[in-house]
Scaffold this active site. Structure first.
Site, PDB file in Angstrom:
ATOM      1  N   ASP A  30      36.474 -23.493  29.310  1.00 22.46           N
ATOM      2  CA  ASP A  30      37.153 -22.317  29.767  1.00 22.46           C
ATOM      3  C   ASP A  30      36.539 -21.582  31.069  1.00 22.46           C
ATOM      4  O   ASP A  30      35.256 -21.461  30.804  1.00 22.46           O
ATOM      5  CB  ASP A  30      37.770 -21.318  29.017  1.00 22.46           C
ATOM      6  CG  ASP A  30      38.892 -20.533  29.509  1.00 22.46           C
ATOM      7  OD1 ASP A  30      40.097 -20.590  28.949  1.00 22.46           O
ATOM      8  OD2 ASP A  30      38.753 -19.519  30.492  1.00 22.46           O
ATOM      9  N   ASN A  86      48.820 -19.502  23.024  1.00 18.79           N
ATOM     10  CA  ASN A  86      49.442 -18.501  23.672  1.00 18.79           C
ATOM     11  C   ASN A  86      50.860 -18.936  24.081  1.00 18.79           C
ATOM     12  O   ASN A  86      50.853 -19.720  24.966  1.00 18.79           O
ATOM     13  CB  ASN A  86      48.662 -17.600  24.733  1.00 18.79           C
ATOM     14  CG  ASN A  86      47.415 -17.329  24.111  1.00 18.79           C
ATOM     15  OD1 ASN A  86      47.477 -16.737  23.191  1.00 18.79           O
ATOM     16  ND2 ASN A  86      46.396 -17.105  25.076  1.00 18.79           N
ATOM     17  N   GLY A  92      50.576 -13.796  26.593  1.00 16.00           N
ATOM     18  CA  GLY A  92      49.250 -14.212  27.349  1.00 16.00           C
ATOM     19  C   GLY A  92      49.314 -15.594  28.091  1.00 16.00           C
ATOM     20  O   GLY A  92      48.311 -15.924  28.574  1.00 16.00           O
ATOM     21  N   SER A  94      49.368 -17.816  30.698  1.00 15.88           N
ATOM     22  CA  SER A  94      49.303 -17.936  32.031  1.00 15.88           C
ATOM     23  C   SER A  94      49.243 -19.205  32.992  1.00 15.88           C
ATOM     24  O   SER A  94      49.562 -19.408  33.896  1.00 15.88           O
ATOM     25  CB  SER A  94      47.965 -17.119  32.639  1.00 15.88           C
ATOM     26  OG  SER A  94      46.866 -17.523  32.181  1.00 15.88           O
ATOM     27  N   HIS A  99      48.024 -26.004  26.413  1.00 11.67           N
ATOM     28  CA  HIS A  99      46.625 -25.847  26.033  1.00 11.67           C
ATOM     29  C   HIS A  99      46.341 -25.212  24.783  1.00 11.67           C
ATOM     30  O   HIS A  99      46.782 -24.173  24.411  1.00 11.67           O
ATOM     31  CB  HIS A  99      45.691 -25.329  27.060  1.00 11.67           C
ATOM     32  CG  HIS A  99      46.412 -23.915  27.623  1.00 11.67           C
ATOM     33  ND1 HIS A  99      47.322 -23.984  28.328  1.00 11.67           N
ATOM     34  CD2 HIS A  99      45.976 -22.879  27.458  1.00 11.67           C
ATOM     35  CE1 HIS A  99      47.586 -22.682  28.760  1.00 11.67           C
ATOM     36  NE2 HIS A  99      46.715 -21.822  28.008  1.00 11.67           N
ATOM     37  N   LEU A 100      45.267 -26.023  23.932  1.00 11.30           N
ATOM     38  CA  LEU A 100      44.930 -25.339  22.814  1.00 11.30           C
ATOM     39  C   LEU A 100      43.600 -24.552  23.066  1.00 11.30           C
ATOM     40  O   LEU A 100      42.625 -25.324  23.618  1.00 11.30           O
ATOM     41  CB  LEU A 100      44.656 -26.415  21.648  1.00 11.30           C
ATOM     42  CG  LEU A 100      44.466 -25.958  20.377  1.00 11.30           C
ATOM     43  CD1 LEU A 100      45.291 -25.066  19.679  1.00 11.30           C
ATOM     44  CD2 LEU A 100      44.231 -27.367  19.498  1.00 11.30           C
TER      45      LEU A 100
END
Ligand code: 5GP
Ligand code: ZN
Length: 113
Positions: A30, A86, A92, A94, A99-100
Site C-alpha cells: 500500500d 472496506n 472508507g 476509495s 482489494h483485500l
C-alpha cells in the site's frame, strides 16, 4: 478498465512494489501503509468491490484470502494480522477495484474504527 488505477497497476502502467504475483491475483505494498506490513491483494480481473462480486467469483475471493495467509507467513506477522475489505464509501472504500487489505506487524485493536 483503463480508468481504474488498480487495473493500471496490474498492467504495469503505474509502478508498484510487488509482494506476490500469481496467475489470477497481484499483491503489492500500500502507498500509505497503516501498519508495518500493509499489502493489498487484488484479483487481476476487474471487480468493483465485495458487494458487486458474484457467486462465480467465490473461489477467486477465497483464493485472495489464501494468498494473504501465504504473505503473512512470508512476512513473519502470523502472531496477529487482519484481512479487511472496506465495502462502499461509508466504510472508507476509495478505490473501486476489489482489494483485500492485509495489515500486521503491530497490535491491532478491536473494534476497528
Ligand atoms: P480503500 O480505501 O479503497 O479500502 O483502499 C485503497 C488503498 O489503496 C488505500 O489504502 C490507498 O493507500 C491505496 N492506494 C491508492 N492508490 C494507490 C496507488 O497508486 N498505489 C498503491 N500502492 N496503493 C494505492
Ligand atoms: Zn480495475
Amino acid at each position: 478498465m483503463s480508468d481504474c488505477i488498480f487495473c493500471r497497476i496490474v498492467a504495469g502502467e503505474i509502478p508498484s512494489t510487488a509482494v506476490l504475483d500469481t496467475e489470477r491475483t497481484y499483491a503489492f505494498r500500500d502507498l500509505e501503509p497503516q501498519a508495518p506490513t500493509h499489502v493489498l491483494i487484488i484479483p487481476k480481473k476487474h471487480i468493483v468491490g465485495l458487494k458487486e462480486a458474484e457467486e462465480a467469483d467465490a473461489e477467486l475471493l477465497g483464493y485472495c484470502q489464501i494468498v494473504a495467509a501465504k504473505i503473512s507467513r512470508q512476512s513473519g506477522i502470523e502472531s496477529g494480522y487482519r484481512t479487511v475489505y472496506n465495502v462502499g464509501p461509508g466504510a472508507g472504500q476509495s478505490v473501486f477495484h476489489l482489494h483485500l487489505h492485509l495489515l500486521g506487524g503491530r497490535s491491532l485493536s478491536w473494534p476497528p474504527g
